[in-house]
Design a protein around this motif. Structure first.
Motif, PDB file in Angstrom:
ATOM      1  N   VAL A   1     -36.594  24.757 -10.537  1.00  0.00           N
ATOM      2  CA  VAL A   1     -35.658  24.827 -11.658  1.00  0.00           C
ATOM      3  C   VAL A   1     -34.450  25.665 -11.247  1.00  0.00           C
ATOM      4  O   VAL A   1     -34.603  26.773 -10.739  1.00  0.00           O
ATOM      5  CB  VAL A   1     -36.329  25.441 -12.899  1.00  0.00           C
ATOM      6  CG1 VAL A   1     -35.311  25.637 -14.011  1.00  0.00           C
ATOM      7  CG2 VAL A   1     -37.479  24.565 -13.366  1.00  0.00           C
ATOM      8  N   GLN A   2     -33.288  25.120 -11.486  1.00  0.00           N
ATOM      9  CA  GLN A   2     -32.058  25.864 -11.208  1.00  0.00           C
ATOM     10  C   GLN A   2     -31.320  26.102 -12.510  1.00  0.00           C
ATOM     11  O   GLN A   2     -31.260  25.219 -13.369  1.00  0.00           O
ATOM     12  CB  GLN A   2     -31.181  25.078 -10.235  1.00  0.00           C
ATOM     13  CG  GLN A   2     -31.791  24.967  -8.847  1.00  0.00           C
ATOM     14  CD  GLN A   2     -30.874  24.274  -7.866  1.00  0.00           C
ATOM     15  OE1 GLN A   2     -30.103  23.405  -8.240  1.00  0.00           O
ATOM     16  NE2 GLN A   2     -30.951  24.670  -6.612  1.00  0.00           N
ATOM     17  N   LEU A   3     -30.789  27.304 -12.635  1.00  0.00           N
ATOM     18  CA  LEU A   3     -30.080  27.700 -13.853  1.00  0.00           C
ATOM     19  C   LEU A   3     -28.659  28.117 -13.492  1.00  0.00           C
ATOM     20  O   LEU A   3     -28.468  28.865 -12.541  1.00  0.00           O
ATOM     21  CB  LEU A   3     -30.803  28.852 -14.546  1.00  0.00           C
ATOM     22  CG  LEU A   3     -32.262  28.627 -14.903  1.00  0.00           C
ATOM     23  CD1 LEU A   3     -32.872  29.899 -15.473  1.00  0.00           C
ATOM     24  CD2 LEU A   3     -32.403  27.492 -15.900  1.00  0.00           C
ATOM     25  N   GLN A   4     -27.718  27.660 -14.270  1.00  0.00           N
ATOM     26  CA  GLN A   4     -26.309  27.991 -14.033  1.00  0.00           C
ATOM     27  C   GLN A   4     -25.735  28.551 -15.320  1.00  0.00           C
ATOM     28  O   GLN A   4     -25.538  27.817 -16.294  1.00  0.00           O
ATOM     29  CB  GLN A   4     -25.552  26.755 -13.599  1.00  0.00           C
ATOM     30  CG  GLN A   4     -24.075  27.001 -13.286  1.00  0.00           C
ATOM     31  CD  GLN A   4     -23.873  27.821 -12.033  1.00  0.00           C
ATOM     32  OE1 GLN A   4     -24.574  27.640 -11.046  1.00  0.00           O
ATOM     33  NE2 GLN A   4     -22.924  28.741 -12.086  1.00  0.00           N
ATOM     34  N   ALA A   5     -25.468  29.855 -15.310  1.00  0.00           N
ATOM     35  CA  ALA A   5     -24.922  30.510 -16.491  1.00  0.00           C
ATOM     36  C   ALA A   5     -23.411  30.610 -16.389  1.00  0.00           C
ATOM     37  O   ALA A   5     -22.852  30.767 -15.298  1.00  0.00           O
ATOM     38  CB  ALA A   5     -25.521  31.898 -16.647  1.00  0.00           C
ATOM     39  N   SER A   6     -22.761  30.546 -17.544  1.00  0.00           N
ATOM     40  CA  SER A   6     -21.306  30.657 -17.579  1.00  0.00           C
ATOM     41  C   SER A   6     -20.867  31.120 -18.957  1.00  0.00           C
ATOM     42  O   SER A   6     -21.673  31.165 -19.897  1.00  0.00           O
ATOM     43  CB  SER A   6     -20.655  29.314 -17.244  1.00  0.00           C
ATOM     44  OG  SER A   6     -21.042  28.331 -18.195  1.00  0.00           O
ATOM     45  N   GLY A   7     -19.587  31.459 -19.062  1.00  0.00           N
ATOM     46  CA  GLY A   7     -19.015  31.774 -20.361  1.00  0.00           C
ATOM     47  C   GLY A   7     -18.680  33.225 -20.598  1.00  0.00           C
ATOM     48  O   GLY A   7     -18.122  33.571 -21.641  1.00  0.00           O
ATOM     49  N   GLY A   8     -19.026  34.094 -19.670  1.00  0.00           N
ATOM     50  CA  GLY A   8     -18.706  35.500 -19.848  1.00  0.00           C
ATOM     51  C   GLY A   8     -17.219  35.760 -19.752  1.00  0.00           C
ATOM     52  O   GLY A   8     -16.438  34.894 -19.385  1.00  0.00           O
TER      53      GLY A   8
END
Length: 126
Positions: A1-8
């Protein structure tokens, strides 16, 4: 599983931001997805979770201000953050439990999660 966070980003006190975390995998709807945060010099702490794709949970410090949601078509979980305070300044991480195996009592424990995104910095100025 790969997770890509954004929006900060940088926002003034009282402002809003929405974080996103895109996950890989075919059974996203069954995942437990969570947000944690880590302020400088402090431990990583629980913010919110979408447990087994059905129930939502929040830390007391963010209840009424933050909202977790998901879009199963996009395999993405969101964290809408309103009425931000300087104390909300931290690196925010998304975490996943693809099998939905984490029990309720461990939901807020970062050690229970095996999959993490890279973190996105939220800075709230006073």
């Amino acid at each position: 599983v790969q997770l890509q966070a954004s929006g900060g980003g940088l926002v003034q006190s009282g402002g809003s931001l929405t974080l996103s975390c895109a996950a890989s995998g075919r059974t996203f709807s069954q995942y437990t997805m969570a947000w944690f945060r880590q302020a400088p010099g402090k431990e990583r702490t629980f913010v919110s979770a979408f447990r087994r794709g059905s129930t939502t949970h929040y830390a007391d410090s963010v209840k009424g201000r933050f909202t977790i949601s998901r879009d199963t078509a996009k395999n993405t979980v969101y964290l809408q953050m309103n009425s931000l305070k300087p104390d909300d300044t931290a690196v925010y991480y998304c975490a996943a439990d693809p099998g939905g195996r984490i029990i309720l009592s461990s939901l807020t424990n970062p050690s229970a999660y095996n999959y993490w995104g890279q973190g996105t910095l939220v800075t709230v100025s006073s």
